[in-house]
Motif scaffolding. Structure first.
Motif, PDB file in Angstrom:
ATOM      1  N   PHE A  85     -23.630  54.559   9.602  1.00 50.43           N
ATOM      2  CA  PHE A  85     -23.610  54.139   8.194  1.00 50.43           C
ATOM      3  C   PHE A  85     -24.495  55.059   7.372  1.00 50.43           C
TER       4      PHE A  85
ATOM      5  N   ALA B   9     -29.277  49.736  -4.363  1.00 45.60           N
ATOM      6  CA  ALA B   9     -28.136  49.273  -3.574  1.00 45.60           C
ATOM      7  C   ALA B   9     -28.023  50.090  -2.288  1.00 45.60           C
TER       8      ALA B   9
ATOM      9  N   ASN C 245     -30.595  48.950   0.280  1.00 48.92           N
ATOM     10  CA  ASN C 245     -30.354  47.585   0.767  1.00 48.92           C
ATOM     11  C   ASN C 245     -29.064  47.499   1.584  1.00 48.92           C
ATOM     12  N   MET C 246     -28.070  48.305   1.221  1.00 51.35           N
ATOM     13  CA  MET C 246     -26.871  48.375   2.058  1.00 51.35           C
ATOM     14  C   MET C 246     -27.217  48.908   3.445  1.00 51.35           C
TER      15      MET C 246
ATOM     16  N   ILE D 143     -30.030  48.741   4.929  1.00 47.17           N
ATOM     17  CA  ILE D 143     -30.793  47.718   5.655  1.00 47.17           C
ATOM     18  C   ILE D 143     -29.839  46.641   6.197  1.00 47.17           C
ATOM     19  N   GLY D 144     -28.871  46.237   5.382  1.00 47.33           N
ATOM     20  CA  GLY D 144     -27.863  45.273   5.852  1.00 47.33           C
ATOM     21  C   GLY D 144     -27.124  45.815   7.065  1.00 47.33           C
ATOM     22  N   ALA D 145     -26.761  47.088   6.995  1.00 44.32           N
ATOM     23  CA  ALA D 145     -26.028  47.722   8.102  1.00 44.32           C
ATOM     24  C   ALA D 145     -26.919  47.816   9.344  1.00 44.32           C
TER      25      ALA D 145
ATOM     26  N   PHE E 209     -29.428  45.814  10.065  1.00 40.86           N
ATOM     27  CA  PHE E 209     -29.553  44.430  10.562  1.00 40.86           C
ATOM     28  C   PHE E 209     -28.328  44.050  11.401  1.00 40.86           C
ATOM     29  N   ALA E 210     -27.153  44.489  10.927  1.00 41.10           N
ATOM     30  CA  ALA E 210     -25.909  44.158  11.635  1.00 41.10           C
ATOM     31  C   ALA E 210     -25.754  44.956  12.928  1.00 41.10           C
ATOM     32  N   GLY E 211     -26.583  45.983  13.117  1.00 41.29           N
ATOM     33  CA  GLY E 211     -26.564  46.684  14.401  1.00 41.29           C
ATOM     34  C   GLY E 211     -26.109  48.129  14.364  1.00 41.29           C
ATOM     35  N   ALA E 212     -25.869  48.659  13.158  1.00 34.28           N
ATOM     36  CA  ALA E 212     -25.457  50.059  13.065  1.00 34.28           C
ATOM     37  C   ALA E 212     -26.695  50.946  12.932  1.00 34.28           C
TER      38      ALA E 212
ATOM     39  N   ALA F 229     -37.853  46.246   4.946  1.00 34.02           N
ATOM     40  CA  ALA F 229     -37.374  46.583   6.296  1.00 34.02           C
ATOM     41  C   ALA F 229     -38.527  46.504   7.295  1.00 34.02           C
TER      42      ALA F 229
ATOM     43  N   THR G   3     -36.307  45.675  10.508  1.00 37.25           N
ATOM     44  CA  THR G   3     -34.943  46.205  10.536  1.00 37.25           C
ATOM     45  C   THR G   3     -34.998  47.726  10.602  1.00 37.25           C
TER      46      THR G   3
ATOM     47  N   ALA H  10     -33.601  36.568   9.271  1.00 36.94           N
ATOM     48  CA  ALA H  10     -34.567  37.638   9.062  1.00 36.94           C
ATOM     49  C   ALA H  10     -35.023  37.517   7.618  1.00 36.94           C
TER      50      ALA H  10
END
Lengths: 574, 289
Positions: free
Chosen positions: A215, A250, A253-254, A256-258, A260-263, A284, A289, A422
């Motif tokens: 990502f 954005a 934070n994107m 960080i979301g990615a 967190f999801a494991g990427a 993070a 994260t 989290a």
């Protein structure tokens, strides 16, 4: 070998004159001839006009920086001729379109090569913008380089569809090439070496992709933008999700979301965008994260110098975000280091579940470097994703379990049987907030200690700095990041003069390895070299180790150090 | 419909909200919707921002990310983009989503990414003890508008429709069953769904109370509203003060979602191609020859 073993060529004009394409073609010609190359593009924040120059240094050996004054000047208009004519080295050449550039008061120590577009350019290539190719042809002749390789580069760059344009370009190059009779003493010898020509940005992008980055998000900002371009161009083929975000907030934070999801997730920007990202970088650290943030520094503060280089963001990286949290700051010395260190940035980010800040700068980001092919070895990139649990039983799982290293094994969303939140608020081992109803001091302290303990282990994972030169030095040149190439050359020049000098170059910046001070203590005199105003690294070093660098060289005019300039500066301290 | 068991989504933790807060209604409605959809908690990620309502993820059994103030949407999109198999729900309040985070809302709408975004709209800043919010009515007296608010409120329904969201609805925390049905449809909708949930603040908003809303709300489905007609949707979206519509304002079933259009996300995001082969590594480096 007799004759000159290397050459510096400077092409000067306005944005839109096709300077970059000449640089691109010349770099490729050099690398495909097995020659070392380094190019620096001093451009402006305009799409048309402005005063722009590109300097390219070609050598029989590997080149580490773009050098000082040119052997060959190619001015594309009158004002750029006037601006640069005095910089040409004695014995050098000025190659110009005499329809456009009028020369009076010629220097006696310089060879003038006037060519006329009007007279020489073939019918299909009369456009004034093609003068760059006419002059390039003449330069290739003077340099005694293999023109057949050049023709091949031109054909490949336009592809099958562009055969007509390719032919027009080759014809105008031929016109330049065939109308120069001067015999020069450049002795650039075709070598049996395979070179890549790569920028620092591409090196970061490629290294990241090979390290499993899945990502990348960014908002366009010079000088980081070409990282985004590489990812976009390669996303589909290599399965990387790439997002141009609405702003840097954005983008981070994107990522960080990615993460967190494991990427393996990364974002890139320059100092201004980095400023916007800082709150999220701290978050993070709090949510543990993994994320990698590339900051390609340019002249600041504020919008500053959008297309100029500076190492001014070290303290911003150190102080990014409110509060205290574990983080790592890395700064590669060149594209080779960038290639391997970006992979290490992901390993650190995932092993310790932290944000890792990757500092590069305009010079490294956009400079073209010839790298011998065996220097970039994908098999040397090792991937360590840290502790990730794939199966967990029952409710006993604690996302933020207190451990000796401070690292708590992760469970990725989608894993059955476990759930956790989290949170950016302070929380206990189970993720439940301790910030709202009752702030339990003991728990807060326990969680801070747990997170900050990671720093003790990160610093142990860091390698020692690069140390080159005399093993028993009187003088040490200290640098970090993109100044490596120029300091290396100055160190070599000083050694040739019999000075006992070494070069310490720090790439793993923070946390600070105490051993760096021990290494520096062995030298009688330490001189720091930084592309900023306040010698930021020396402040950090003193803060963390007590080692106080007395002699400091700084440069903050937007342009990078060049070898002879730096040599003079260093000598003021000797 | 058979009775739904919401226990699957309940946790042993009491919400931090004031007694009577509208957010309880939303929590109940969301848990009911998730149960109706028969999802497994491990397949769900709830991402919130900061504010009273943003504590929501802690009170539902599912994966949660309690992000920064205003940043629920970019974080949620990051999750969805790399793992499109997950059901991603973003949640927060009106300050979080329509104030500090409104830029992200506009872009998430136009991107039409497959996320359901629930805004618990109480027209006030609660956690900071009662300041005006982007949806505070004109004339509302708050700590930062002692003479009555003289800024005009933002219209989230109109904003979402005009920004390109493909599912736009309003629910009322006083109607959790109605709300649950709408959340079910929003989650099932392939694209960006905004649910503006009227969630009264019983502590700081003395004007827009449960009673005030109960006297005004009506259901769009009761008057034969056609949510596939954008003109009707816009017309209904302008209603407030005298009559307040709840239900689905707008659905655009024709616009593909971002995750269906993006070639990598479509193939599974981070699962699309887990490894780069040795030959491909060489091919990548040869770009620079």
């Amino acid at each position: 070998m007799s004759g000159k073993q290397e050459v510096i060529i400077r092409i000067a004009g306005s944005a839109g004159d096709g300077i970059a394409s000449v640089g691109d073609v010349l770099s490729k010609l050099a690398s495909r001839s097995g020659l070392g190359v380094c190019a620096y593009n001093s451009y402006q924040s305009v799409i048309r006009g402005g005063f722009v120059w590109l300097q390219i240094r070609i050598s029989n050996n590997k080149v580490f920086n773009h050098g000082d004054n040119p052997d060959i000047l190619i001015p594309l208009n009158q004002s750029e001729y006037e601006r640069h004519k005095d910089s040409v080295l004695p014995g050098g050449y000025i190659i110009y379109n005499e329809d456009k550039v009028k020369v009076s008061n010629k220097r006696e120590d310089v060879n003038y090569i006037p060519l006329s577009m009007r007279a020489l350019a073939p019918q299909e290539a009369k456009q004034p913008v093609m003068q760059n190719m006419l002059l390039l042809g003449a330069a290739v002749k003077i340099l005694n380089l293999d023109k057949s390789i050049l023709d091949d580069i031109i054909r490949k760059s336009f592809g099958k569809k562009g055969e007509e344009i390719a032919n027009a370009n080759i014809n105008v190059i031929n016109a330049g090439y065939n109308n120069v009779s001067t015999v020069s003493d450049f002795n650039l010898v075709k070598q049996d070496k395979k070179y890549y020509v790569i920028t620092g940005n591409y090196s970061v992008a490629v290294g990241a992709a090979l390290a499993g980055c899945k990502f990348y998000s960014a908002y366009p900002m010079t000088p980081a933008t070409s990282i985004l371009h590489w990812f976009v161009a390669n996303a589909k083929k290599y399965g990387i999700v790439v997002k141009q975000a609405e702003d840097e907030i954005a983008a981070i934070n994107m990522a960080i979301g990615a993460g967190f999801a494991g990427a393996r997730a990364m974002t890139g920007t320059s100092g201004g965008g980095f400023s916007l990202m800082t709150e999220a970088i701290g978050s993070a650290g709090m949510t543990e994260t993994p994320v990698v943030i590339v900051n390609s520094m340019r002249g600041g503060p504020s919008t500053g110098l959008p297309t100029k280089t500076e190492q001014g963001d070290l303290f911003q990286a150190l102080g990014a975000s409110q509060g205290e949290y574990p983080k790592a700051i890395l700064a590669p010395k060149d594209p080779v280091s960038a290639f391997y260190m970006i992979a290490e940035a992901f390993n650190l980010a995932e092993r310790y579940q932290i944000p890792v800040i990757f500092l590069i700068d305009f010079l490294l980001s956009n400079g073209y470097y010839g790298i011998q092919s065996d220097e970039l070895d994908p098999s040397k990139i090792k991937i360590d994703r840290g502790e990730i649990l794939e199966h967990v039983n029952g409710d006993g799982y604690l996302r933020y379990k207190v451990t000796e290293t401070g690292v708590s094994p992760r469970v990725l969303p989608g894993t059955k049987g476990v759930y956790y939140v989290a949170a950016t608020d302070e929380h206990d081992e189970d993720g439940v907030l301790i910030s709202d109803i009752y702030t339990d001091e003991a728990k807060r302290k326990k969680m801070m200690d747990k997170r900050m303990r990671k720093m003790n282990y990160i610093v142990k994972d860091f390698p020692l700095p690069v140390v080159e030169g005399d093993s028993n030095p009187d003088v040490t040149l200290l640098g970090w990041g993109s100044t490596y190439g120029v300091i290396r050359e100055v160190r070599e020049l000083l050694q040739k003069e019999g000075i006992k000098v070494n070069h310490v170059h720090v790439e793993y910046i923070y946390p600070v390895k105490k051993e760096i001070a021990d290494i520096l203590s062995k030298s009688k005199k330490v001189i720091s070299i930084e592309n900023n105003y306040t010698s930021q690294y020396t402040k950090l070093l003193r803060m963390e180790t007590g080692f106080d660098v007395q002699s400091k060289i700084v440069k903050y005019d937007g342009e990078p150090f060049t070898p002879l300039y730096l040599l003079k500066e260093v000598k003021r301290y000797l | 419909m058979a009775t739904v068991d919401i226990k699957k989504f309940q946790v042993n933790l009491n919400p931090t909200w004031c007694p009577g807060c509208g957010d309880y209604g939303l929590l109940r409605g969301l848990q009911t919707a998730l149960a109706k959809l028969d999802l497994d908690p491990s397949e769900i990620v709830i991402v919130s921002g900061i504010g009273c309502s943003s504590n929501l993820p802690h009170f539902i059994k599912a994966y949660g990310y309690h992000s920064l103030h205003g940043r629920a949407l970019p974080t949620a999109q990051g999750v969805k983009m790399v793992n499109p198999r997950l059901t991603v729900i973003a949640a927060g309040g009106d300050g979080d989503g329509y104030g500090i985070g409104v830029g992200h809302l506009v872009h998430a709408c136009r991107r039409n990414i497959d996320i359901t975004y629930i805004v618990m709209d109480n027209q006030i800043y609660g956690l900071t003890t009662g300041q005006t919010s982007p949806t505070s009515d004109v004339g509302s007296k708050t700590k930062t508008s002692p003479d009555g608010n003289y800024e005009y409120p933002l219209n989230p329904i109109l904003l979402a429709i005009s920004s390109g969201a493909t599912f736009v609805a309003r629910t009322f925390s006083g109607e959790p069953e109605h709300m649950a049905d709408i959340i079910v449809k929003a989650i099932q909708h392939k694209g960006f769904a905004l649910i503006d949930d009227i969630s009264p603040c019983v502590t700081y908003n003395k004007k827009n109370t449960y009673q005030w809303f109960k006297e005004r709300v009506y259901k769009l489905e009761d008057i034969g509203h056609d949510p596939y007609d954008i003109n009707q949707a816009i017309q209904r979206a302008t209603e407030w003060e005298d009559k307040i519509p709840i239900g689905i304002f707008y659905i655009n079933p024709d616009k593909p979602s971002y995750d269906q259009l993006d070639p990598v996300i479509r193939e599974g995001g981070m699962f699309a191609k887990p490894e780069i082969t040795e030959d491909e590594k060489k091919e990548i480096l040869n770009q620079f020859l």
